[in-house]
Design an enzyme around this catalytic site. Structure first.
Site, mmCIF file in Angstrom:
data_model
loop_
_atom_site.group_PDB
_atom_site.id
_atom_site.type_symbol
_atom_site.label_atom_id
_atom_site.label_comp_id
_atom_site.label_asym_id
_atom_site.label_seq_id
_atom_site.Cartn_x
_atom_site.Cartn_y
_atom_site.Cartn_z
ATOM 1 N N SER A 68 0.843 -1.204 0.000
ATOM 2 C CA SER A 68 0.000 0.000 0.000
ATOM 3 C C SER A 68 0.870 1.243 0.000
ATOM 4 C CB SER A 68 -0.880 0.025 1.239
ATOM 5 O OG SER A 68 -1.690 -1.106 1.245
ATOM 6 N N HIS A 102 -6.481 -11.842 -9.996
ATOM 7 C CA HIS A 102 -5.511 -11.068 -9.214
ATOM 8 C C HIS A 102 -4.224 -11.843 -9.070
ATOM 9 C CE1 HIS A 102 -9.118 -8.853 -8.026
ATOM 10 N NE2 HIS A 102 -8.293 -7.860 -7.819
ATOM 11 N N HIS A 138 0.678 -12.925 1.892
ATOM 12 C CA HIS A 138 0.517 -12.667 3.329
ATOM 13 C C HIS A 138 0.374 -13.983 4.089
ATOM 14 C CE1 HIS A 138 -1.086 -8.925 1.447
ATOM 15 N NE2 HIS A 138 -0.465 -8.349 2.452
ATOM 16 N N TYR A 178 -1.638 -14.362 6.481
ATOM 17 C CA TYR A 178 -3.056 -14.593 6.778
ATOM 18 C C TYR A 178 -3.821 -15.233 5.621
ATOM 19 C CZ TYR A 178 -3.946 -10.056 4.450
ATOM 20 O OH TYR A 178 -4.001 -9.009 3.556
ATOM 21 N N GLU A 179 -3.206 -15.263 4.426
ATOM 22 C CA GLU A 179 -3.834 -15.969 3.306
ATOM 23 C C GLU A 179 -3.527 -17.460 3.355
ATOM 24 O OE1 GLU A 179 -3.535 -13.172 -0.513
ATOM 25 O OE2 GLU A 179 -1.681 -13.210 0.640
ATOM 26 N N ALA A 194 0.550 -0.823 4.484
ATOM 27 C CA ALA A 194 -0.396 0.029 5.206
ATOM 28 C C ALA A 194 -0.404 -0.437 6.649
ATOM 29 C CB ALA A 194 -1.791 -0.129 4.613
ATOM 30 N N MET A 226 0.173 -6.351 9.029
ATOM 31 C CA MET A 226 0.150 -7.816 8.872
ATOM 32 C C MET A 226 1.095 -8.322 7.781
ATOM 33 S SD MET A 226 -3.970 -8.164 8.851
ATOM 34 C CE MET A 226 -4.967 -7.104 9.902
ATOM 35 N N SER A 227 2.151 -7.573 7.506
ATOM 36 C CA SER A 227 3.029 -8.010 6.407
ATOM 37 C C SER A 227 4.475 -7.642 6.718
ATOM 38 C CB SER A 227 2.583 -7.341 5.110
ATOM 39 O OG SER A 227 2.799 -5.943 5.166
ATOM 40 N N ASN A 282 -4.961 4.041 9.200
ATOM 41 C CA ASN A 282 -6.018 4.225 10.207
ATOM 42 C C ASN A 282 -5.366 4.522 11.547
ATOM 43 O OD1 ASN A 282 -5.314 1.241 9.820
ATOM 44 N ND2 ASN A 282 -6.283 1.216 11.823
ATOM 45 N N HIS A 333 -12.919 0.986 3.550
ATOM 46 C CA HIS A 333 -12.012 0.894 2.414
ATOM 47 C C HIS A 333 -11.751 2.277 1.812
ATOM 48 C CE1 HIS A 333 -9.757 -1.203 -0.532
ATOM 49 N NE2 HIS A 333 -10.506 -0.809 -1.537
HETATM 50 N N1 HPA Z 1 -4.034 -3.428 12.484
HETATM 51 C C1 HPA Z 1 -3.432 -4.427 11.789
HETATM 52 N N2 HPA Z 1 -3.104 -4.321 10.514
HETATM 53 C C2 HPA Z 1 -3.390 -3.177 9.885
HETATM 54 C C3 HPA Z 1 -4.014 -2.098 10.545
HETATM 55 C C4 HPA Z 1 -4.353 -2.241 11.922
HETATM 56 O O1 HPA Z 1 -4.910 -1.340 12.571
HETATM 57 N N3 HPA Z 1 -4.160 -1.117 9.617
HETATM 58 C C5 HPA Z 1 -3.624 -1.585 8.457
HETATM 59 N N4 HPA Z 1 -3.160 -2.827 8.612
#
Ligand code: HPA
Length: 287
Positions: free
Chosen positions: A37, A68, A90, A92-93, A120, A223-224, A247, A259
């Site tokens: 991101s 994708h 990732h 988590y995938e 991100a 998460m990466s 965020n 999003h």
């Molecule tokens: N937590 C975990 N992973 C994220 C966040 C978050 O707040 N924002 C973007 N990736």
């Protein structure tokens, strides 16, 4: 006796994949970029680009989402040869740490000595605003999966002590991160040196978890990135990693982020990250 070449051997797979990619390239790229991101649109600035679909690359992960597949993009950025991963894997995938970090070994094998990564992340540090850049100086690995773990390699090769990173050593290149912060100062946008905390995901955190993460010293959470960075450190690459704050991750802040907010944050962060990458590419090819 083991027969060679053994297609199950990770080193053999790295070499075969590197060979497949290298013979398609006009020049060997010294800099590899993982377009997370904030860097997604950097592909539009890569000139004379050659794209290779992940689906065509042997041993490469394939996206499970139809349409994708992801692409490896080679071309010139600011007159320097670079290779960029558009689409990353990732944990988590469902990918293992070895699978997530395999491309880094391949990119090093085709000649890249510098890795630039973006992501991100949620801003835990109360001074951060959405769209700010965080230049990662250190991390807290709550994924708990080093790419040289025996578990990820099966039984081959045996893990040696020299594979393990030096205790206390930071995987992040000090000169590159100093230069990134300097670029932000000169261009007048906010960028902070910070600590990234990596979770397995896929869920965001509870308020109690945000409080805990802040207390143990994290500035952002995502998460990466950490699997790829650990791999790069292990094989001696210089690493520049940065987060865009998508965020606000604070126990007392409103929790909902949709999003549209993330896209808006990316729009602010993109020209900033691009300026940082431009400097880093110049620096890593001149020093
Ligand atoms: N937590 C975990 N992973 C994220 C966040 C978050 O707040 N924002 C973007 N990736």
């Amino acid at each position: 006796m083991t027969k060679h070449p053994d297609p199950q051997c990770p080193a053999e797979r790295v070499l075969r994949t590197a060979e497949f990619i290298a013979c398609k390239l006009a020049e060997l790229p010294r800099v590899a970029i993982i377009l997370g991101s904030g860097l997604g649109n950097l592909v539009d600035y890569i000139e004379d680009a050659i794209a290779i679909d992940y689906a065509d690359i042997p041993n490469w992960g394939q996206s499970r989402i139809a349409g994708h597949s992801g692409q490896l993009i080679f071309g010139w950025f600011d007159s320097q040869p670079v290779i960029a991963m558009s689409g990353r894997f990732h944990r988590y995938e469902g990918w293992t740490t070895e699978q997530v970090s395999f491309p880094v070994r391949v990119l090093a094998a085709i000649g890249s000595h510098t890795l630039i990564v973006s992501n991100a992340a949620g801003g835990l540090n109360p001074q951060y605003r959405i769209g700010d850049i965080v230049v990662i100086r250190d991390h807290i690995d709550m994924m708990h999966g080093h790419p040289c773990r025996r578990f990820d390699y099966g039984t081959y090769p045996p893990q040696t002590r020299s594979d393990a990173p030096l205790r206390g050593a930071s995987p992040y290149d000090q000169a590159l991160s100093d230069r990134a912060l300097e670029t932000a100062r000169l261009k007048n946008f906010p960028a902070h040196p910070g600590t990234y905390l990596a979770t397995l995901g896929p869920t965001y955190e509870t308020r109690a978890e945000y409080r805990f993460m802040r207390k143990i010293g994290a500035d952002v959470v995502g998460m990466s990135t950490v699997p790829e960075v650990l791999q790069a450190q292990r094989i001696g690459m210089r690493v520049l990693a940065m987060s865009m704050v998508s965020n606000i991750a604070r126990p007392d802040a409103p929790l909902r982020t949709d999003h549209a907010d993330v896209l808006a944050a990316a729009q602010i962060a993109e020209p900033r990250m691009r300026a940082i990458v431009r400097e880093a590419v110049q620096r890593s090819t001149t020093s």
